[in-house]
Design a protein around this motif. Structure first.
Motif, mmCIF file in Angstrom:
data_model
loop_
_atom_site.group_PDB
_atom_site.id
_atom_site.type_symbol
_atom_site.label_atom_id
_atom_site.label_comp_id
_atom_site.label_asym_id
_atom_site.label_seq_id
_atom_site.Cartn_x
_atom_site.Cartn_y
_atom_site.Cartn_z
ATOM 1 N N ARG A 106 0.846 -1.209 -0.077
ATOM 2 C CA ARG A 106 0.084 0.032 0.109
ATOM 3 C C ARG A 106 0.897 1.295 -0.035
ATOM 4 N NH1 ARG A 106 -1.339 4.080 3.226
ATOM 5 N NH2 ARG A 106 -3.581 4.892 3.157
ATOM 6 N N GLU A 107 2.071 1.092 0.601
ATOM 7 C CA GLU A 107 2.839 2.318 0.667
ATOM 8 C C GLU A 107 3.415 2.686 -0.482
ATOM 9 O OE1 GLU A 107 4.050 4.372 3.449
ATOM 10 O OE2 GLU A 107 2.479 3.737 4.682
ATOM 11 N N LEU A 108 3.822 1.561 -1.278
ATOM 12 C CA LEU A 108 4.307 1.656 -2.455
ATOM 13 C C LEU A 108 3.262 2.363 -3.515
ATOM 14 C CD1 LEU A 108 6.625 1.320 -4.555
ATOM 15 C CD2 LEU A 108 5.607 -0.930 -5.067
ATOM 16 N N LYS A 109 1.969 2.187 -3.387
ATOM 17 C CA LYS A 109 1.036 2.659 -4.083
ATOM 18 C C LYS A 109 0.770 4.064 -3.941
ATOM 19 C CE LYS A 109 -3.181 3.407 -5.922
ATOM 20 N NZ LYS A 109 -3.512 3.384 -7.446
ATOM 21 N N HIS A 110 1.173 4.493 -2.662
ATOM 22 C CA HIS A 110 0.654 5.896 -2.407
ATOM 23 C C HIS A 110 2.153 6.860 -2.722
ATOM 24 C CE1 HIS A 110 -3.388 5.672 -1.197
ATOM 25 N NE2 HIS A 110 -2.987 4.830 -0.322
ATOM 26 N N ARG A 111 3.182 6.146 -2.406
ATOM 27 C CA ARG A 111 4.744 7.131 -2.397
ATOM 28 C C ARG A 111 5.130 6.859 -3.832
ATOM 29 N NH1 ARG A 111 4.964 8.615 2.834
ATOM 30 N NH2 ARG A 111 4.081 7.563 4.354
ATOM 31 N N GLY A 112 4.999 5.792 -4.592
ATOM 32 C CA GLY A 112 5.572 5.807 -6.128
ATOM 33 C C GLY A 112 6.985 4.878 -6.239
ATOM 34 N N THR A 113 7.600 5.194 -5.153
ATOM 35 C CA THR A 113 8.995 4.378 -5.382
ATOM 36 C C THR A 113 9.384 3.646 -4.380
ATOM 37 O OG1 THR A 113 10.184 6.145 -4.555
ATOM 38 C CG2 THR A 113 9.787 6.379 -6.852
ATOM 39 N N ARG A 168 13.293 1.914 -14.952
ATOM 40 C CA ARG A 168 14.110 1.918 -13.803
ATOM 41 C C ARG A 168 13.351 1.719 -12.487
ATOM 42 N NH1 ARG A 168 19.318 6.304 -14.272
ATOM 43 N NH2 ARG A 168 20.492 4.379 -13.131
ATOM 44 N N SER A 169 12.054 2.073 -12.787
ATOM 45 C CA SER A 169 10.889 1.883 -11.428
ATOM 46 C C SER A 169 9.853 1.024 -11.795
ATOM 47 C CB SER A 169 10.135 3.296 -11.370
ATOM 48 O OG SER A 169 9.536 3.224 -12.629
ATOM 49 N N VAL A 170 9.197 0.538 -10.689
ATOM 50 C CA VAL A 170 8.072 -0.375 -10.728
ATOM 51 C C VAL A 170 6.779 0.123 -10.809
ATOM 52 C CG1 VAL A 170 9.672 -2.292 -9.879
ATOM 53 C CG2 VAL A 170 8.133 -0.784 -8.231
ATOM 54 N N ARG A 171 5.826 -0.565 -10.935
ATOM 55 C CA ARG A 171 4.448 -0.106 -10.994
ATOM 56 C C ARG A 171 3.442 -1.644 -10.536
ATOM 57 N NH1 ARG A 171 2.761 1.109 -17.121
ATOM 58 N NH2 ARG A 171 2.752 -1.178 -17.944
ATOM 59 N N ALA A 183 -2.228 -6.476 -7.910
ATOM 60 C CA ALA A 183 -1.577 -5.565 -6.704
ATOM 61 C C ALA A 183 -2.639 -4.470 -6.342
ATOM 62 C CB ALA A 183 -0.263 -5.224 -7.125
ATOM 63 N N GLU A 184 -3.001 -3.851 -7.223
ATOM 64 C CA GLU A 184 -4.153 -2.818 -7.024
ATOM 65 C C GLU A 184 -5.444 -3.536 -6.320
ATOM 66 O OE1 GLU A 184 -3.905 0.175 -7.491
ATOM 67 O OE2 GLU A 184 -2.392 0.827 -8.981
#
Length: 298
Positions: A11-18, A54-57, A62-63
């Motif tokens: 969830r933190e990754l969803k809201h913070r992005g990286t 270089r990032s992830v989504r 996951a959503e």
């Protein structure tokens, strides 16, 4: 059984992005965050993250997990609130974020009252504009956010956030004192220099819209979030502005003020909380203290 801690990381990754932002927020090494998310993928048996450069989504699965995690966290907050309500002592910490005007006008008297009534309650205050503070509320960085709504520019209504209006803050045309001895309309200031908040803010969009309704495009020479700077520029005769009552923090105005015509001459000061924490006794106490400060200090 899914691990709640790992769900919260997702969830933190969803809201913070990286991953780096999640690691910083949760005081972990980025490698530890990656390991926890890999273990969550093993538990669920589905792919949760996909590489994008270089990032992830997050994947669709996951959503889906994050949406259920939001419900779980809200239930946990409600449980904490109920447990706190069953105790006679007011303890714990409330993390509050607010913008400058409220920080100066309402926070000091509210903190004084809270210290007298609930000496074991800790209140942490951060000064942030609503556009930065509200995402922090969703991300659980804050428990209570005090924001403003300008006419025609409401705050986003997210499903996990509840809002309560604390104050209707009247807005005035502010000009140097030597212009205060006559009836003045907004259109009379078409040729003046203006000070406004930065482009893109709700306050700026509202101010520009009001001027355009009066028939002119404002000559915005000065931009600042700091309304005390707005006051100083008006005092010096360098600009005119649209200022709220709260900027005077209970003291008398130092510039001439003229009533703004029309029905849309108030901004609303709004308390925003997550639904799960809305009934927490400590959050209620802080919000009530702010309400009482607004009633006695204006």
């Amino acid at each position: 059984m899914l691990d709640v801690h790992r769900l919260r990381i997702l969830r933190e990754l969803k809201h913070r992005g990286t991953l780096a932002a999640v690691a910083a927020a949760m005081a972990y090494a980025p490698s530890s965050i990656s390991m926890q998310l890999s273990q969550l993928e093993d538990e669920t048996g589905v792919t949760l993250l996909e590489r994008v450069g270089r990032s992830v989504r997050l994947t669709a699965q996951a959503e889906l997990l994050v949406s259920h995690t939001e419900v779980l966290l809200e239930l946990m907050e409600r449980a904490e609130a109920d447990l706190a309500a069953s105790s006679h002592a007011m303890t714990g910490t409330v993390r509050l974020a607010t913008f400058q005007t409220v920080a100066l006008a309402l926070i000091p008297p509210a903190l004084k009252q809270l210290r007298a009534e609930y000496p074991q309650l800790r209140v942490e205050v951060s000064q942030l504009e609503p556009e930065q503070a509200l995402p922090g509320l969703v991300a659980h960085d804050f428990d209570l956010v005090i924001a403003h709504e300008y006419p025609g520019h409401p705050l986003p209504r997210l499903p996990q956030i509840e809002h309560q209006t604390l104050v209707r803050d009247r807005l005035h045309i502010a000009v140097p004192t030597e212009q205060g001895d006559r009836t003045l309309k907004l259109a009379d200031l078409a040729d003046h220099a203006w000070v406004m908040e930065p482009t893109g803010t709700p306050a700026r969009r509202w101010c520009e819209a009001v001027c355009r309704e009066a028939g002119f495009e404002p000559n915005v020479r000065y931009c600042s979030y700091d309304l005390l700077l707005h006051v100083k520029l008006v005092e010096a005769g360098e600009a005119v502005a649209l200022l709220p009552d709260l900027v005077w923090a209970g003291a008398g105005p130092t510039v001439a003020q003229h009533r703004l015509a029309g029905p849309h001459n108030n901004r609303h000061i709004v308390a925003a909380t997550r639904r799960g924490a809305n009934g927490h006794p400590a959050v209620l106490a802080v919000r009530q203290a702010l309400l009482e400060a607004s009633a006695t200090g204006r």
